[in-house]
Design an enzyme around this catalytic site. Sequence first.
Site, PDB file in Angstrom:
ATOM      1  N   LYS A 298       0.876  -1.182   0.000  1.00 61.04           N
ATOM      2  CA  LYS A 298       0.000   0.000   0.000  1.00 61.04           C
ATOM      3  C   LYS A 298       0.921   1.244   0.000  1.00 61.04           C
ATOM      4  CE  LYS A 298      -4.223   1.782   2.084  1.00 61.04           C
ATOM      5  NZ  LYS A 298      -5.403   1.445   2.898  1.00 61.04           N
TER       6      LYS A 298
ATOM      7  N   GLU B 140     -19.877  -3.958   9.841  1.00 55.07           N
ATOM      8  CA  GLU B 140     -20.776  -3.103  10.618  1.00 55.07           C
ATOM      9  C   GLU B 140     -21.937  -3.885  11.219  1.00 55.07           C
ATOM     10  OE1 GLU B 140     -19.500  -2.324   7.700  1.00 55.07           O
ATOM     11  OE2 GLU B 140     -18.322  -0.531   8.133  1.00 55.07           O
TER      12      GLU B 140
ATOM     13  N   ARG C 130     -25.346  -0.517   6.437  1.00 56.60           N
ATOM     14  CA  ARG C 130     -25.076  -1.949   6.269  1.00 56.60           C
ATOM     15  C   ARG C 130     -25.640  -2.766   7.443  1.00 56.60           C
ATOM     16  NH1 ARG C 130     -23.257  -2.487   1.558  1.00 56.60           N
ATOM     17  NH2 ARG C 130     -21.097  -2.884   0.920  1.00 56.60           N
TER      18      ARG C 130
HETATM   19  C1  LIG Z   1     -18.908  -0.762   4.534  1.00 53.67           C
HETATM   20  C2  LIG Z   1     -17.653   0.077   4.646  1.00 53.67           C
HETATM   21  N1  LIG Z   1     -17.053   0.206   5.849  1.00 53.67           N
HETATM   22  C3  LIG Z   1     -15.939   0.949   5.980  1.00 53.67           C
HETATM   23  C4  LIG Z   1     -15.394   1.580   4.900  1.00 53.67           C
HETATM   24  C5  LIG Z   1     -14.174   2.459   5.062  1.00 53.67           C
HETATM   25  N2  LIG Z   1     -13.037   1.930   4.328  1.00 53.67           N
HETATM   26  C6  LIG Z   1     -12.683   2.384   3.150  1.00 53.67           C
HETATM   27  S1  LIG Z   1     -11.331   1.635   2.543  1.00 53.67           S
HETATM   28  C7  LIG Z   1     -11.204   0.683   3.931  1.00 53.67           C
HETATM   29  C8  LIG Z   1     -10.096  -0.300   4.082  1.00 53.67           C
HETATM   30  C9  LIG Z   1     -10.130  -1.267   2.949  1.00 53.67           C
HETATM   31  O1  LIG Z   1      -9.031  -2.138   3.104  1.00 53.67           O
HETATM   32  P1  LIG Z   1      -8.706  -3.098   1.903  1.00 53.67           P
HETATM   33  O2  LIG Z   1      -9.941  -3.725   1.407  1.00 53.67           O
HETATM   34  O3  LIG Z   1      -7.633  -4.000   2.364  1.00 53.67           O
HETATM   35  O4  LIG Z   1      -8.190  -2.118   0.767  1.00 53.67           O
HETATM   36  P2  LIG Z   1      -6.835  -1.245   0.775  1.00 53.67           P
HETATM   37  O5  LIG Z   1      -7.221   0.122   1.270  1.00 53.67           O
HETATM   38  O6  LIG Z   1      -5.881  -1.941   1.662  1.00 53.67           O
HETATM   39  O7  LIG Z   1      -6.401  -1.226  -0.661  1.00 53.67           O
HETATM   40  C10 LIG Z   1     -12.220   0.956   4.811  1.00 53.67           C
HETATM   41  C11 LIG Z   1     -12.389   0.309   6.124  1.00 53.67           C
HETATM   42  C12 LIG Z   1     -16.057   1.430   3.659  1.00 53.67           C
HETATM   43  N3  LIG Z   1     -15.613   2.046   2.536  1.00 53.67           N
HETATM   44  N4  LIG Z   1     -17.157   0.656   3.559  1.00 53.67           N
END
Ligand SMILES: Cc1ncc(C[n+]2csc(CCOP(=O)(O)OP(=O)(O)O)c2C)c(N)n1
Length: 633
Positions: free
Chosen positions: A284, A372, A400
């Site tokens: 990342k 959630e 959600r």
């Molecule tokens: C339902 C929901 N909960 C929380 C989020 C906030 N959120 C956005 S990106 C993220 C982390 C995602 O991690 P990953 O899938 O590993 O992707 P990366 O950012 O590491 O590429 C979160 C928790 C969201 N977008 N949707």
Amino acid sequence: MPLLSEINSPSDLRKLPVEQLPALCREIREFLISRLSVNPGHFASSMGAVELIVALHYVYDTPYDRLVWDVGHQAYAHKILTGRRDAFAGQRTLNGISGFPNPLESDADTFMAGHAGNSISAALGMAIADKLTPENRNRKTVAVIGDASISGGLAFEGLNNASNHPNDLLIVLNDNDMSIDPNVGALHSYLSDLTTSAGYNRIRNKMAGFFRKKGILTDQRKRAIIRFSNSIKSLVSKKQNIFEGLNIRYLGPMDGHDVIKLVQVFKEIKNMEGPRLLHVCTIKGKGYKPAEDDPAAWHAPGKFDPATGKKISVSSDILPPLWQDVFGETLVELAGMDKSIAGITAAMPSGTSMSKLAEAFPDRTFDVGISEGHAVTFAGGMAAAGKKPFVAIYSSFLQRAYDNIIHDVAIQGLPVTFCIDRAGLVGEDGVTHHGLFDLAYLNCIPGMKISSPADEETMRNLMFTSLSINSPYAIRYPRGRAYHTDWKSEMKTLEVGKGRKITDHADAKIAILTLGPVLKDAMTAASLLEDQGIKTDIFDMIWMKPIDMGILSDVAQRYDAVITVEDGALEGGFGETVEHHIREIGSGIKVKSLGVPDRWIAQGTVDQLKNLCGYDVEGIISAAKELTSNTKG
Ligand SMILES: Cc1ncc(C[n+]2csc(CCOP(=O)(O)OP(=O)(O)O)c2C)c(N)n1
Ligand SMILES: CC(=O)[C@@H](O)[C@H](O)COP(=O)(O)O
Ligand SMILES: [Mg+2]
């Protein structure tokens, strides 16, 4: 950028010799750094997904073949390669392109993205639909999901269903070992030592092809063989590969930054049959050292100096607190007073400032991952066992967990306090992230208490009041900063359902009723109106449910008209509730409700969007003038 400047569609990309792809990836990273340093967005995730995206568009016949992005915050390179390179400078701005994939924006964006976990289900739906549609039989579908997003319930539901019906879905697991903050959960630690050899897969693939050609390998026999080989593997390796346990072919892990290798592997697996998962390992923030060193801080870094990586902050003065920090720091105080208090976040410790409770009381703070629904039911369980859980979830993410709120908390009347952050318009994250519906979606739930503070003091008192509330209770507050630099006031218990009168003019004919921080705009509007000879009285209602019926009956008797102002959807919102009760009292006075109209609101600054929706200072003034001329007429 000699290569990138010539690419206006994926077919342009596919004209390049594969040897030029590493150079193209470098140009895309250079482009992202230059654009995002001045017009902020999601930086580290997109920097880490460049090779993956280039290889996918190079091998798959996009946009005919479908790519389905999970969250989509990692998909900037996808946007840049699908005709939006020049528009990218305006991403996340009013009338610009969205910061997330959006089918309304491009046929290369196959499905709505923004909330984590939906890509496998959506892509599976597409893949199975294609199996049922003769002309789409050869259409490929690929879901791209991160290591944190795949741990969410919806993603698991998709995985669980993936082997039930014939499909050729490819799931690409983009594993950068990070969420926004460090990733959590058993699946996360499991992924880090999940292996299977690429050679083993190649041999297995060749044998399958041979036996299929001979008519020996039918679907049924194939499933039996997979189950048999899985049981052998789990006997030998003592580790059941979770995906193969679900009859999803696991491939990998592989280096997600080797674009040449990725192209080769995608070509190899593109025409394989049956659901597969390719596990790619990425970094990342790849390609920008400050982001590689601190991917959490570079998830959404704001403006920065590309040369030094120094963040460019908007002001050096002492700023009023972020609403989330008022929540976080006050919760630490409350947890010090009441040992039954626990804090729960769904993968957003820093975003909600639940991280402050984690620092002070780590054994009473729980990050349950991007889950959630589970977070809410988990809180219900804790409450049923005598704890006093505070669940901090962004308003739009809380959507959600709707039945979890009803079925696992409200019906039982459990004392869960929902701290609903990012309530109201959020700005640049746009349509998927505006927290517009929580007032409406909570208001119809029997026994739910709903409040919204207009300032830090009220926020602290509402949180303190939770100590004497033994039932479901919501406090909603917006993204961004509150108002006072010295805000840590003495806390007191508020009377539930009691609002407060802010101004009292003997000759005012219009009452303005506000809920939450929109009070500030109403007060500004009122003083400008007074300069123009129009007197109004303002009431900060504080509570949506139970609503202050004393104020409503006073307003119904005393004023000619009412304006309500809310930072949320008008349909089913605060204004409708006020009007419903005023009609119940038997009053016919005019009620003019200001808030978000019944349509989707895209991205922009909060001020721009409030103006567009007509509930900023200007909107309140024009509503009062209209009512005044009507009541005079
Ligand atoms: C339902 C929901 N909960 C929380 C989020 C906030 N959120 C956005 S990106 C993220 C982390 C995602 O991690 P990953 O899938 O590993 O992707 P990366 O950012 O590491 O590429 C979160 C928790 C969201 N977008 N949707
Ligand atoms: C992609 C995603 O869903 C999160 O990164 C979200 O954009 C965070 O929003 P805030 O910037 O309001 O914390
Ligand atoms: Mg990740």
